[in-house]
Design an enzyme around this catalytic site. Structure first.
Site, mmCIF file in Angstrom:
data_model
loop_
_atom_site.group_PDB
_atom_site.id
_atom_site.type_symbol
_atom_site.label_atom_id
_atom_site.label_comp_id
_atom_site.label_asym_id
_atom_site.label_seq_id
_atom_site.Cartn_x
_atom_site.Cartn_y
_atom_site.Cartn_z
ATOM 1 N N GLN A 1 -8.819 5.060 -13.280
ATOM 2 C CA GLN A 1 -8.480 5.494 -11.716
ATOM 3 C C GLN A 1 -9.145 4.580 -10.720
ATOM 4 O O GLN A 1 -8.988 4.630 -9.658
ATOM 5 C CB GLN A 1 -8.702 7.283 -11.476
ATOM 6 C CG GLN A 1 -7.437 7.691 -12.146
ATOM 7 C CD GLN A 1 -8.020 9.366 -12.416
ATOM 8 O OE1 GLN A 1 -7.817 10.314 -11.542
ATOM 9 N NE2 GLN A 1 -8.791 9.628 -13.637
ATOM 10 N N GLY B 1 -11.662 13.728 -9.474
ATOM 11 C CA GLY B 1 -11.531 14.388 -8.074
ATOM 12 C C GLY B 1 -12.806 15.325 -8.000
ATOM 13 O O GLY B 1 -12.991 15.989 -7.067
ATOM 14 N N ARG C 1 24.459 0.266 6.734
ATOM 15 C CA ARG C 1 24.105 -0.016 8.299
ATOM 16 C C ARG C 1 25.136 0.325 9.091
ATOM 17 O O ARG C 1 25.033 0.401 10.433
ATOM 18 C CB ARG C 1 23.713 -1.374 8.376
ATOM 19 C CG ARG C 1 22.309 -2.051 7.630
ATOM 20 C CD ARG C 1 22.059 -3.457 7.503
ATOM 21 N NE ARG C 1 20.955 -3.855 6.814
ATOM 22 C CZ ARG C 1 19.534 -3.818 6.548
ATOM 23 N NH1 ARG C 1 19.181 -3.194 7.925
ATOM 24 N NH2 ARG C 1 18.813 -4.209 5.954
ATOM 25 N N ASN D 1 9.483 0.757 13.023
ATOM 26 C CA ASN D 1 9.695 0.560 14.301
ATOM 27 C C ASN D 1 10.420 1.656 15.087
ATOM 28 O O ASN D 1 11.050 1.725 16.099
ATOM 29 C CB ASN D 1 10.910 -0.642 14.521
ATOM 30 C CG ASN D 1 12.145 -0.345 13.964
ATOM 31 O OD1 ASN D 1 12.352 0.611 13.084
ATOM 32 N ND2 ASN D 1 13.111 -0.982 14.447
ATOM 33 N N ARG E 1 3.735 -25.313 1.704
ATOM 34 C CA ARG E 1 4.785 -24.491 0.812
ATOM 35 C C ARG E 1 5.116 -23.369 1.802
ATOM 36 O O ARG E 1 4.649 -22.536 2.557
ATOM 37 C CB ARG E 1 4.552 -24.048 -0.486
ATOM 38 C CG ARG E 1 4.185 -25.125 -1.451
ATOM 39 C CD ARG E 1 5.312 -26.003 -1.976
ATOM 40 N NE ARG E 1 4.960 -27.040 -2.821
ATOM 41 C CZ ARG E 1 4.487 -28.199 -2.596
ATOM 42 N NH1 ARG E 1 4.537 -28.401 -1.357
ATOM 43 N NH2 ARG E 1 4.639 -29.100 -3.635
ATOM 44 N N GLY F 1 10.840 -7.167 9.432
ATOM 45 C CA GLY F 1 10.448 -6.290 10.328
ATOM 46 C C GLY F 1 11.330 -6.659 11.453
ATOM 47 O O GLY F 1 10.870 -5.845 12.558
ATOM 48 N N ILE G 1 -13.264 7.656 -4.470
ATOM 49 C CA ILE G 1 -11.854 8.000 -4.801
ATOM 50 C C ILE G 1 -11.467 9.515 -4.616
ATOM 51 O O ILE G 1 -10.402 9.705 -4.564
ATOM 52 C CB ILE G 1 -11.559 7.465 -6.165
ATOM 53 C CG1 ILE G 1 -12.222 8.457 -7.292
ATOM 54 C CG2 ILE G 1 -11.886 6.191 -6.271
ATOM 55 C CD1 ILE G 1 -11.638 8.023 -8.597
ATOM 56 N N ASP G 2 -12.600 10.503 -4.648
ATOM 57 C CA ASP G 2 -12.191 11.849 -4.560
ATOM 58 C C ASP G 2 -11.611 12.304 -3.367
ATOM 59 O O ASP G 2 -11.310 13.398 -3.205
ATOM 60 C CB ASP G 2 -13.683 12.557 -4.838
ATOM 61 C CG ASP G 2 -14.326 12.129 -6.225
ATOM 62 O OD1 ASP G 2 -13.383 11.739 -6.984
ATOM 63 O OD2 ASP G 2 -15.566 12.368 -6.145
#
Length: 763
Positions: A301, A210, A474, A536, A658, A577, A166-167
């Site tokens: 974390q 960290g 838009r 995009n 579904r 998308g 994670i560091d």
């Protein structure tokens, strides 16, 4: 490819390459994605995968801790934090006797290829094992513990490393596994703390992990809209106490209600003494007369489910590592599979480890410049950005005569991250001496004259907010409105314009610069900043908002998986998308979907018949859930509802079907840490461009769009966007992510028979 439906004979087993995978050291979210990809890719490539449970401890003890894995062994682990095969630190592995036991246990099972997932200690140990392997094997053969035939067959150990930490401290790779998830945990905490801190006008000191790397602290400070940060690579100058308290005091005067300080666990002062949260709190109490609260996030974390990034990227890393080991020869050198500039790369293992360890030496020597340089150019840039956006303006620039007026406008659909982008634009612009003008309601608002000067304190709180405080539309003006738009720009006295938005914003800016000879108001520098969940936009591999939308999709798809756990069910999920399949593809990779349909590749009737039969066969073999992800414009005829009806009809009551149209939830929620920090970086580049254009004061203004290409921020002329995308379909030409589609099937479909293509380049 290994036929997983038939058991192997002893002869066949002996001929197959055998690959061990282990996770060692501290756990990191995303390790399970690596293990899953390694196992399933190895099986497709004709190899036999083994898990070394509990890291090097399992390799030493052997027995049941070294276990052959099947396809189903790694089912349902993709979404889980931690590591399903366990991890432990082993003192015995550092001894020669321990290494010798590892060699015996691996050779006994025919394993001579190893994928190690962990930090620099794990990878160093793996390379030491590789170097000593021939010598230790020779001893074992001489002692009779290993047969001469086995010794001859397994003379060399091949290894590949994947960094799980994670560091984010490995020099040479952009992001290590688990870092993005840890940053999410930190930001979730900061957002929650900020709310209570603002309620009481209170200061909080937040300690983050960290070790000797300040990445988590710096990025969380930027993403969380914090006031001050302590990182190991840049200890504060002597007298930091006065600087910090002055900054906090001025921030309150300029409109901040909360004060947030991030402290990295390895933070030091210039004399090399640790800086503690208690020490910082004492300074605040003595100089500001208030009690600061301390929150240490600790191991939370490391916890929780992995983010979308910590699923799809580790999947690609594990896939590549497995292929490398299947194809490795006796002289194959050890490599780390990592990421550079948004691409999978191979790096010499020990060179990367050595460079990483140099940073600790730089810190010990007080060579801060070398330490920062080792983290890459982006790290230094983010330090500078944080300093600019966190430092309250001593004077409001709207009061300065002659200051250039820079407009900020949103256009197109809403994208999470628009607010952090606008906030960064205001603060970075004020830092340069500009008057920043907010335009409300997009281009229709500009036509109506809805503008206001934004001061430093006006955008406080926008760092963590979803939505768009300035509003977005838009709708863009038609040609017959260009004269009115030009006059509106002149009336607002705008000298430059930053357009933060999607395709409609780019299209409007493109049309404006084509018409600036006729409409004088358009003859100003314009910079477009990509913000669209569709991802995009031309000249940028990532758009602000796409990462947040992807994480929303993965969260919903995880819940769908849970809902289907007690029944046999196919789910067809539809993502947004338009004609770009980015969200659909990465949602499928990150959720473990069995099938994905993209606009770029479409849907055919023969393909649909084949896919349906494969689904039916899967349920006959005991499958409980079959997840299909469909890009909303994958086909005009084969809609989500149509697909579900076909699947249900052909299932003959074997399973039910579904649908789930995720819809506008993808545009909502607070922006992810990635979208917040990327917004700051891209906007900083945009401000730098405007800086140059405004200083140049040329008669004909130039306009640009900013994007991230191969991990590097670039500014490209806006006049050429029609060369970079299909303007009618609103899609990029040759999107970088499309060749990754086959990986979805490699890791989700045991019957996949297509190619296993190399994704990586050599660093």
């Amino acid at each position: 490819m290994l036929d997983m439906s038939k058991p192997l004979s002893e002869t066949e087993r002996a001929e197959r390459p055998k690959i061990g995978v282990l996770t060692s050291g501290g756990d990191a979210q995303g390790m399970n994605a690596v293990v899953r990809a390694v196992v399933r890719t190895a099986l497709h490539a004709g190899a036999i995968p083994f898990a070394l449970h509990e890291g090097w401890k399992g390799a030493i003890e052997g027995g049941d801790l070294i276990q052959e894995l099947s396809w189903s062994s790694v089912s349902n682990i993709l979404s889980k934090g931690g590591t399903a095969i366990g991890t432990a630190r082993s003192a015995e592995f550092r001894e020669r006797s321990g290494l010798k036991k590892v060699v015996h246990n691996l050779v006994e099972r025919g394993i001579d290829r190893l994928i190690a997932v962990g930090g620099d200690g794990t990878l160093t140990g793996a390379d030491e094992l590789r170097e000593m392997w021939p010598e230790l094997l020779e001893e074992l053969v001489a002692e009779g513990s290993v047969s001469p035939e086995a010794g001859e067959r397994h003379k060399h150990l091949r290894i590949a490393g994947v960094v799980g930490s994670i560091d984010n401290d490995l020099v040479g790779t952009d992001m290590t596994i688990g870092t993005d998830s840890a940053l999410h945990r930190i930001i979730e905490a900061i957002d929650a703390i900020a709310a209570t801190a603002a309620s009481h006008q209170r200061t909080f000191i937040i300690e983050v992990m960290g070790r000797a790397c300040g990445y988590l602290a710096l990025m969380s400070a930027i993403a969380g809209g914090c006031d001050y940060v302590f990182i190991p690579e840049l200890p504060p100058e002597d007298g930091w106490e006065e600087e910090m308290t002055n900054k906090l005091r001025t921030g309150r005067e300029r409109g901040r209600r909360d004060s947030l300080i991030i402290l990295a666990e390895g933070a030091l002062d210039r004399a090399g003494n640790p800086i503690t949260a208690t020490q910082v709190a004492d300074v605040i109490r003595q100089r500001l007369g208030e009690d600061a609260r301390i929150t240490s996030l600790g191991h939370v974390q490391r916890g929780g489910q992995p983010t979308a990034y910590d699923r799809w990227m580790p999947t690609l890393l594990g896939y590549t590592a497995a292929l490398d080991m299947v194809n490795a020869g006796p002289e194959t050198q050890p490599t780390i599979i990592g990421t550079q500039r948004n691409r999978i790369v191979r790096m010499p293992m020990m060179e990367a480890v050595a460079n990483t360890r140099k940073v600790k030496a730089y810190l010990k020597e007080g060579n801060w410049e070398a330490a920062i340089d080792s983290r890459g150019a982006g790290f230094r840039e983010m330090i500078n950005i944080f300093e600019a956006i966190s430092s309250p303006a001593a004077k409001t620039h709207s009061e300065q005569s002659g200051a250039a007026r820079v407009g900020i406008i949103h256009a197109g659909g809403l994208a999470p991250g628009m607010n952090p982008a606008a906030r960064a634009a205001v603060k970075l612009g004020i830092d340069r001496g500009y008057t920043m003008v907010g335009i409300e309601g997009g281009f229709p608002g500009l036509l109506e004259g809805k503008t206001r000067v934004l001061e430093w304190g006006d955008v406080e709180g926008w760092a963590e907010d979803g939505g768009a405080e300035l509003g977005t539309r838009r709708t863009i003006p038609s040609v017959d409105q260009y004269y009115a738009l030009s006059r509106a720009i002149e009336n607002a006295e705008l000298d430059a314009l930053i357009v933060i938005g999607g395709f409609k914003g780019y299209k409007m800016a493109f049309d404006m610069i084509q018409s600036k000879d006729r409409y004088p108001g358009f003859n100003i520098p314009i910079v477009c900043v990509p913000a669209s969940i569709d991802n995009n936009l031309p000249g940028s591999e990532h758009s602000i908002g796409a990462d947040t939308a992807l994480n929303t999709n993965v969260e919903i798809l995880d819940k769908i998986r849970t809902s289907a756990s007690a029944s046999q069910r196919c789910f067809v999920a539809e993502t947004m998308g338009r004609k770009t399949g980015y969200l659909a593809l990465f949602s499928a990779l990150s959720s473990g979907a069995e099938q994905v349909y993209l606009a770029e590749t479409g849907i055919t009737l023969p393909q649909l018949a084949q896919d349906t039969q494969r689904m039916v066969n899967a349920f006959k073999q005991g499958r409980h859930l079959y997840l299909v992800v469909r890009n909303e414009d994958a086909s005009s005829y084969y809609t989500t509802d149509f697909l579900s009806r076909i699947f249900e009809e052909e299932g003959h009551n074997l399973f039910d079907v579904r649908t789930s149209v995720i819809g506008h939830a993808q545009q909502g929620g607070n922006p992810s840490p990635f979208d917040r920090t990327m917004a700051a970086r891209i906007v900083n580049t945009a401000i730098n461009i405007l800086d140059g254009e405004l200083r140049a004061q040329t008669k004909t203004a130039r306009s640009f769009h900013v994007g991230m290409v191969n991990g590097v921020l670039e500014a490209m002329p806006l006049t050429h966007i029609d060369d970079m995308m299909d303007m009618d379909a609103r899609t990029q030409i040759d999107p970088w992510w499309l060749p990754l589609k086959h990986v979805v099937y490699v890791v989700s479909d045991p019957t996949y028979s297509g190619p296993l293509e190399d994704l990586a380049i050599v660093s």
